[in-house]
Motif scaffolding. Structure first.
Motif, PDB file in Angstrom:
ATOM      1  N   VAL A 701       5.225  -2.505  -0.780  1.00 28.52           N
ATOM      2  CA  VAL A 701       4.218  -2.875   0.213  1.00 28.52           C
ATOM      3  C   VAL A 701       3.334  -3.954  -0.413  1.00 28.52           C
ATOM      4  N   LEU A 702       3.410  -5.166   0.135  1.00 28.56           N
ATOM      5  CA  LEU A 702       2.610  -6.279  -0.357  1.00 28.56           C
ATOM      6  C   LEU A 702       1.384  -6.536   0.506  1.00 28.56           C
ATOM      7  N   ASP A 703       1.351  -5.984   1.700  1.00 23.36           N
ATOM      8  CA  ASP A 703       0.193  -6.095   2.585  1.00 23.36           C
ATOM      9  C   ASP A 703       0.401  -5.103   3.716  1.00 23.36           C
ATOM     10  N   ALA A 704      -0.677  -4.598   4.277  1.00 25.30           N
ATOM     11  CA  ALA A 704      -0.582  -3.637   5.371  1.00 25.30           C
ATOM     12  C   ALA A 704      -1.892  -3.623   6.129  1.00 25.30           C
ATOM     13  N   VAL A 705      -1.803  -3.344   7.426  1.00 20.13           N
ATOM     14  CA  VAL A 705      -2.994  -3.270   8.269  1.00 20.13           C
ATOM     15  C   VAL A 705      -2.714  -2.308   9.413  1.00 20.13           C
ATOM     16  N   LEU A 706      -3.692  -1.468   9.727  1.00 19.66           N
ATOM     17  CA  LEU A 706      -3.583  -0.539  10.851  1.00 19.66           C
ATOM     18  C   LEU A 706      -4.038  -1.244  12.116  1.00 19.66           C
ATOM     19  N   LEU A 707      -3.194  -1.267  13.125  1.00 21.57           N
ATOM     20  CA  LEU A 707      -3.506  -1.899  14.395  1.00 21.57           C
ATOM     21  C   LEU A 707      -4.302  -0.946  15.277  1.00 21.57           C
ATOM     22  N   ALA A 708      -4.882  -1.502  16.331  1.00 20.23           N
ATOM     23  CA  ALA A 708      -5.687  -0.689  17.240  1.00 20.23           C
ATOM     24  C   ALA A 708      -4.848   0.364  17.949  1.00 20.23           C
ATOM     25  N   SER A 709      -3.549   0.118  18.110  1.00 17.21           N
ATOM     26  CA  SER A 709      -2.678   1.080  18.783  1.00 17.21           C
ATOM     27  C   SER A 709      -2.325   2.268  17.910  1.00 17.21           C
ATOM     28  N   GLY A 710      -2.708   2.258  16.635  1.00 12.53           N
ATOM     29  CA  GLY A 710      -2.342   3.320  15.713  1.00 12.53           C
ATOM     30  C   GLY A 710      -1.112   3.013  14.888  1.00 12.53           C
ATOM     31  N   SER A 711      -0.398   1.949  15.223  1.00 12.12           N
ATOM     32  CA  SER A 711       0.767   1.544  14.436  1.00 12.12           C
ATOM     33  C   SER A 711       0.328   0.776  13.197  1.00 12.12           C
ATOM     34  N   LEU A 712       1.178   0.772  12.197  1.00  7.70           N
ATOM     35  CA  LEU A 712       0.912   0.079  10.938  1.00  7.70           C
ATOM     36  C   LEU A 712       1.862  -1.102  10.811  1.00  7.70           C
ATOM     37  N   LEU A 713       1.308  -2.282  10.586  1.00  9.18           N
ATOM     38  CA  LEU A 713       2.102  -3.470  10.317  1.00  9.18           C
ATOM     39  C   LEU A 713       2.138  -3.664   8.808  1.00  9.18           C
ATOM     40  N   VAL A 714       3.347  -3.683   8.240  1.00  7.47           N
ATOM     41  CA  VAL A 714       3.515  -3.664   6.794  1.00  7.47           C
ATOM     42  C   VAL A 714       4.378  -4.842   6.379  1.00  7.47           C
ATOM     43  N   ALA A 715       3.946  -5.534   5.306  1.00  7.64           N
ATOM     44  CA  ALA A 715       4.726  -6.606   4.696  1.00  7.64           C
ATOM     45  C   ALA A 715       5.463  -6.042   3.494  1.00  7.64           C
ATOM     46  N   CYS A 716       6.797  -6.156   3.494  1.00  5.61           N
ATOM     47  CA  CYS A 716       7.634  -5.564   2.442  1.00  5.61           C
ATOM     48  C   CYS A 716       8.374  -6.614   1.627  1.00  5.61           C
ATOM     49  N   ALA A 981       1.024   5.778 -10.065  1.00  8.31           N
ATOM     50  CA  ALA A 981       1.003   4.345  -9.800  1.00  8.31           C
ATOM     51  C   ALA A 981       0.306   3.645 -10.948  1.00  8.31           C
ATOM     52  N   SER A 982       0.643   2.392 -11.139  1.00  8.66           N
ATOM     53  CA  SER A 982       0.024   1.586 -12.184  1.00  8.66           C
ATOM     54  C   SER A 982       0.187   0.116 -11.814  1.00  8.66           C
ATOM     55  N   GLY A 983      -0.441  -0.728 -12.609  1.00  4.26           N
ATOM     56  CA  GLY A 983      -0.261  -2.178 -12.413  1.00  4.26           C
ATOM     57  C   GLY A 983      -1.188  -2.748 -11.369  1.00  4.26           C
ATOM     58  N   ASP A 984      -0.631  -3.184 -10.255  1.00  2.00           N
ATOM     59  CA  ASP A 984      -1.391  -3.909  -9.244  1.00  2.00           C
ATOM     60  C   ASP A 984      -2.545  -3.086  -8.699  1.00  2.00           C
ATOM     61  N   ARG A 985      -3.560  -3.794  -8.246  1.00  3.66           N
ATOM     62  CA  ARG A 985      -4.720  -3.129  -7.676  1.00  3.66           C
ATOM     63  C   ARG A 985      -4.414  -2.644  -6.260  1.00  3.66           C
ATOM     64  N   ILE A 986      -5.259  -1.779  -5.771  1.00  2.00           N
ATOM     65  CA  ILE A 986      -5.145  -1.268  -4.408  1.00  2.00           C
ATOM     66  C   ILE A 986      -5.783  -2.286  -3.466  1.00  2.00           C
ATOM     67  N   GLY A 987      -5.010  -2.727  -2.468  1.00  2.00           N
ATOM     68  CA  GLY A 987      -5.513  -3.710  -1.518  1.00  2.00           C
ATOM     69  C   GLY A 987      -6.276  -3.061  -0.388  1.00  2.00           C
ATOM     70  N   VAL A 988      -7.077  -3.876   0.314  1.00  2.00           N
ATOM     71  CA  VAL A 988      -7.888  -3.378   1.412  1.00  2.00           C
ATOM     72  C   VAL A 988      -7.814  -4.379   2.562  1.00  2.00           C
ATOM     73  N   ARG A 989      -7.689  -3.862   3.783  1.00  2.00           N
ATOM     74  CA  ARG A 989      -7.688  -4.686   4.995  1.00  2.00           C
ATOM     75  C   ARG A 989      -8.516  -3.972   6.054  1.00  2.00           C
ATOM     76  N   ARG A 990      -9.329  -4.706   6.803  1.00  2.00           N
ATOM     77  CA  ARG A 990     -10.097  -4.120   7.893  1.00  2.00           C
ATOM     78  C   ARG A 990      -9.698  -4.807   9.196  1.00  2.00           C
ATOM     79  N   HIS A 991      -9.577  -3.971  10.249  1.00  2.00           N
ATOM     80  CA  HIS A 991      -9.225  -4.490  11.572  1.00  2.00           C
ATOM     81  C   HIS A 991      -9.465  -3.404  12.599  1.00  2.00           C
ATOM     82  N   ALA A 992     -10.062  -3.781  13.725  1.00  2.00           N
ATOM     83  CA  ALA A 992     -10.213  -2.908  14.900  1.00  2.00           C
ATOM     84  C   ALA A 992     -10.854  -1.571  14.545  1.00  2.00           C
ATOM     85  N   GLY A 993     -11.923  -1.604  13.756  1.00  2.00           N
ATOM     86  CA  GLY A 993     -12.637  -0.368  13.457  1.00  2.00           C
ATOM     87  C   GLY A 993     -11.948   0.537  12.467  1.00  2.00           C
ATOM     88  N   ALA A 994     -10.983   0.044  11.726  1.00  2.00           N
ATOM     89  CA  ALA A 994     -10.265   0.844  10.735  1.00  2.00           C
ATOM     90  C   ALA A 994     -10.119   0.023   9.458  1.00  2.00           C
TER      91      ALA A 994
END
Length: 1023
Positions: A701-716, A981-994
């Motif tokens: 998982v290189l990026d991820a964001v929770l959409l307003a519909s409850g689905s998760l869009l994930v970059a792999c 887990a180790s190595g890369d930091r934990i990423g953060v994304r904000r969208h639609a109140g989540a």
């Protein structure tokens, strides 16, 4: 051919065929099947050995030439009408039954119970040679097309000319170019210097060679410049004559003369001041001269205004020394002579206007300083004793705002009123004579009334000129949009309305004079939103005009497909369309709305609260449907404790009003029994702590964001992008390699970003409504903002910021910031209303100046420049620069710095740290905030907008711990633990109140914005 005897010679729409395999043989039947095979086709075997071929779509065929017995579709049960009088026929019903009539007998079979045949089993690859392809080398990196520059020309003031400083000589330019930069600060600390005053204008309007924004007044203030001969006269009167008389009087050589040396010295000094005030060089009104030409050429060479354009206007700086000299001269005997000189000028000017010698009158006229409006940026109007120089430019209104004019020392209210009446009479007479340019010049440049000049030009259909003047003088945005639209510059009108947020006001202003043009602008507004993927934006733009409502039906269906709150807002619009029942989809839409209102789960994620609130203000077209849904919405509001808090908060007056509307249209018996919604209690306690899945996922998982519909869009990464349900099931998968996601603010689309190499990015459009991917371009950029408005993408390139139009077929730059001597450091943080970045710019001391710049979007108004030099210097002085994580600028302004404190080192409190710790500090306009957490951070914090997350290893080293929050705080808002887990930091994304937290190991966790509710926690795997 096994054709039916009763249908010979006719054509039928066949949805399949029955092939008589015992008669024609299996090879022939297989060949006929392969000729007819389509995607989603189905092949079954009947008990008597015949084959049943079902096609996804019907095909018209002649019965006598059909490959088998044609199969027709009917309703439920046996066919009411046979295809012909013949003894053979075959039909399939809507409920999946096969009806065969042959020899007077009818046989019915269930299609789903027939054994299936797979044509793939007929292929025999045993005789084929297997060749494995080998790579010939690394795939070449795609070439990035050049970015087309469509940045509007912005006036750049000539600060040297405004300060009265002549152009630099070639020798001075060589000396300054070869001079080494200052190696260290002088005795004073930067924190002791005056801070930067926030700029209220666009940063693009800064001069190319301007000094840094942090320069103090004594670093920028300069005396008035004098020509060499005038400077010699001032020096003689100011120094030589007084010194000579003092020396002669001291030697006793003037004792026999009846002369007062003090009076002579005083008169000499006063004469020098008056002479300097009269002949001091100041900026010309027409912007001409050698200095202006040189500056314009330099700006053109630097990529500013296009070559050949008019010189940019100069904003004059308050000439404090000239103002002082003028006020002192008024208290000397020379004031009478000066008064006579100005009175003569006023008589000549009045005579020229009365005699209608317009060219002389307008070129010699004195621009009014706006005594009533007051040019008092420095506290009071500045004085000038010099008469205005003759205007040498064209007698037409200056498109851009000019600097404030000086108030003449003898221009009292009577003279100001006289000139005002004189100019207004001239403007009326010039307009009557058809000399519209001169009349607009009088209003815009002499009277400083650009709005009246624009109205004059519009009255006489000079629409393009009026629009240029209104835009250059920064008049109301809705006026500018209306003028560009009426002038036929539709694309420019839309760009201006988008950049200045003036669509709604421009439509209302245009509707008062031209309703048809207002409808066209509203349609363009809807199309603008549609091109950005904002379906609901297009609906809200077109909905007030009933004639445009049918055009957004497709947008509403796409919005429903997005699910969540977007679906909740779109359903009432669909139900309110009167033609919905005629289209045959009214019952399905009503059933879907009822299912959402009766559903369980979070009211925000499911869209239940939004649907109920929207229904309160938008009744359904069918009365029975409206009563049913209003009743269900009222029940949902009582169950959920309100309508979502988007209307003034739970229990507010606005929410009570919406609930009363629902009750008024609901079933009377149900409404009488329902109580008013009561806000649900919320738990208040310590910061919540969440733990991600204990095992890594099978996909990165290189990026991820929770959409307003409850689905998760994930970059792999190379595995593409995936749309996941909250439980981890894959709802959609795209093969486009995706390393980052740039999500649109409205949630209807995203940009899939692929890293092709250093500063080389591939971008593709993802439409989440239709779930289609469209490749766009390859771009050379160091970084992209994590979100965009659907139209404008912010990228860091060439040391500055470039804004790209993503709706164009190729990259087009519509705005630029920074670049040149001002360099962008780090990344860009953005929200829908603004963005911030860390910027390094030169200062007058030739030492770099580091600041956090904050802009308002979409107009890119620079709102703040906050110096952070001391924070960075102090941090680097106490830590090893190589071990210091990079700081992060937050979108609301301010800088987040991180200082690791290894065990055994001296902490800020003066004690010795017994274990590894990390200190977070916020540098902002608010009171300083500091947070100390356990563990040593090896990387800088991740941030999106104002949300941040700092990752530190767990004490046992087997996992990662993230401390997260919003803005400056003294305690984390929540903590997230990612075990194993180790190595890369934990990423953060904000969208639609989540807020979504993700790690490369394949774990994704999402919470509400305040961290009190867990919305998703899953491993990303191949399913």
């Amino acid at each position: 051919m096994n054709a039916p005897t009763g249908s010979a010679g006719g054509t039928v729409p066949a949805v399949g065929f029955v092939l008589d395999v015992p008669l024609i043989g299996a090879p022939e039947a297989a060949e006929r099947v392969l000729d007819l095979w389509r995607a989603d086709a189905r092949l079954c075997e009947l008990p008597d050995g015949r084959w049943l071929l079902l096609l996804p779509e019907p095909v018209r065929t002649r019965a006598d030439l059909a490959p088998g017995l044609p199969l027709e579709r009917t309703g439920h049960g046996a066919p009411t009408g046979a295809p012909g009088p013949g003894p053979r026929s075959a039909t399939v019903t809507a409920d999946g039954r096969l009806v065969l009539t042959e020899g007077g007998a009818t046989v019915t079979r269930i299609v789903g119970e027939l054994p299936a045949l797979d044509p793939a089993d007929w292929l025999d690859p045993s005789g084929l040679a297997l060749h494995r392809p080998r790579p010939l080398g690394a795939a070449p990196a795609p070439e990035a097309p050049p970015v087309e520059d469509s940045v509007p020309a912005v006036a750049r003031p000539d600060l040297r000319a405004a300060a009265g400083v002549r152009p630099r000589s070639e020798r001075a330019r060589r000396l300054t170019a070869q001079a080494p930069p200052a190696r260290s600060r002088r005795t004073r600390r930067q924190s002791d210097r005056p801070s930067v005053r926030p700029s209220g204008g666009r940063s693009a309007g800064r001069a190319a060679g301007a000094t840094g924004g942090g320069a103090a007044w004594w670093q920028t203030a300069r005396p008035i410049a004098l020509a060499p001969r005038h400077a010699a006269v001032v020096v003689v009167l100011l120094m030589v004559v007084p010194l000579l008389f003092v020396v002669l009087f001291g030697l006793g050589l003037l004792k026999d003369l009846d002369v007062d040396p003090g009076g002579i010295v005083y008169a000499s000094i006063a004469g020098a001041l008056v002479y300097g005030a009269l002949f001091g060089r100041r900026a010309d009104r027409d912007g001409g001269g050698t200095t202006a030409a040189a500056t314009a050429a330099a700006a053109s060479a630097a990529g500013g205004a296009p070559a050949g354009s008019a010189p940019a206007p100069r904003r004059g700086r308050r000439p404090w020394l000239g103002d002082l000299l003028a006020r002192f001269a008024l208290r000397t005997p020379a004031a009478r002579l000066l008064h006579q000189r100005h009175a003569r000028y006023l008589r000549d000017l009045t005579r020229a206007f009365e005699q209608h010698r317009w060219d002389d009158a307008l070129r010699d006229a004195l621009p009014l300083a706006g005594r009533e409006r007051g040019d008092t940026a420095a506290g009071r109007p500045w004085f000038s004793l010099a008469l205005p120089k003759r205007f040498a430019g064209q007698l037409r209104p200056t498109p851009h705002r000019v600097g404030p004019a000086a108030a003449n020392a003898f221009s009292d209210r009577t003279v100001h009123q006289h000139l005002t009446e004189l100019y207004r009479a001239a403007a009326e007479r010039l307009e009557g004579q058809g000399r519209f340019d001169e009349a607009a010049f009088v209003l815009a440049d002499l009277l400083e009334a650009p709005a009246e000049a624009v109205a004059l030009l519009e009255r006489h259909d000079r629409l393009t000129q009026a629009a240029e003047l209104a835009e250059g003088r920064e008049l109301a945005a809705d006026l500018v949009v209306r003028l560009w639209w009426r002038a036929g510059e539709r694309a420019r009108a839309v760009r201006t309305a988008h950049r200045r947020g003036a669509f709604a006001t421009a439509v209302e202003r245009l509707a008062a004079t031209d309703p048809q043009a207002a409808r066209g602008l509203r349609a363009a507004w809807a199309e603008h939103c549609r091109a950005a993927g904002d379906r609901l934006g297009a609906v809200e733009a077109a909905w007030p005009d009933e004639a445009l409502r049918p055009s957004v039906a497709a947008d509403l269906r796409d919005a429903v497909a997005l699910g969540g709150p977007t679906r909740g807002r779109a359903l009432p619009y669909l139900l309110s369309l009167p033609d919905l029942m005629a289209l045959g989809s009214g019952a399905a839409t009503r059933a879907l709305a009822r299912a959402v209102l009766d559903s369980d789960g979070d009211p925000g994620t499911t869209g239940r609260s939004v649907l109920a609130a929207t229904l309160a203000g938008l009744p359904a077209a069918d009365p029975a449907t409206d009563r049913e849904l209003a009743t269900a919405a009222a029940r949902a509001a009582v169950r959920d404790g309100g309508l979502g808090g988007e209307h003034g908060g739970p229990g507010g007056a606005a929410e009570h009003s919406l609930f009363d509307r629902l009750l008024g249209r609901a079933d009377p018996l149900t409404a009488a029994d329902l109580a008013r919604p009561r806000p649900l209690p919320r738990s208040v306690g310590a910061a919540p702590a969440y733990t991600a899945a204990d095992r890594p996922g099978t996909l990165p998982v290189l990026d991820a964001v929770l959409l307003a519909s409850g689905s998760l869009l994930v970059a792999c990464g190379q595995a593409g992008a995936r749309l996941l349900a909250p439980d981890g099931r894959t709802r959609a998968h795209w093969d486009t390699p995706t390393d980052r996601l740039v999500l649109a603010d409205h949630g209807g689309g995203a940009l899939l970003v692929t890293d092709h190499g250093p500063d080389l990015l591939g971008l593709a459009h993802l439409d989440l409504a239709t779930r289609t991917v469209r490749p766009w371009t390859t771009l050379r950029a160091r970084q992209l903002a994590p979100s965009y408005d659907g139209h404008r993408l912010i990228a860091a390139a060439d040391g500055g910021i470039v804004v790209l139009d993503t709706t164009a077929p190729r990259p087009v730059a519509v705005w630029r910031e920074l670049g040149g001597e001002e360099r962008l450091l780090g990344g860009i943080t953005r929200t829908a209303g603004g963005c911030a970045a860390l910027v390094r710019s030169p200062s007058t001391a030739r030492s770099p100046l580091t600041e956090v710049w904050r802009w308002d979007l979409p107009g890119w108004e620079l709102r703040a420049r906050q110096r952070v030099d001391d924070a960075l210097t102090d941090l680097l002085s106490r830590t090893d620069p190589g071990d210091t994580p990079d700081p992060v600028a937050l979108a609301a302004g301010g800088l987040l710095t991180v200082e690791p404190l290894p065990a055994g080192r001296l902490d800020p409190d003066g004690g010795i740290a017994s274990e590894d710790r990390t200190v977070l500090r916020w540098t902002s306009g608010l009171p300083a905030a500091e947070l100390t957490v356990d563990g040593r951070a090896l990387l800088g914090p991740a941030a999106d907008g104002d949300h941040w997350a700092l990752t530190v290893p767990t004490p046992d080293g087997t996992g990662l711990h993230a401390y997260a929050g919003t803005g400056p705080c003294s305690a984390p808002g929540l903590t997230v633990l990612v075990p194993n887990a180790s190595g890369d930091r934990i990423g953060v994304r904000r969208h639609a109140g989540a807020v979504t937290y993700w790690h490369r190991s394949g774990r994704v966790l999402a919470t509400s914005a305040d961290g009190t509710a867990l919305l998703a926690n899953l491993r990303v795997t191949v399913r």
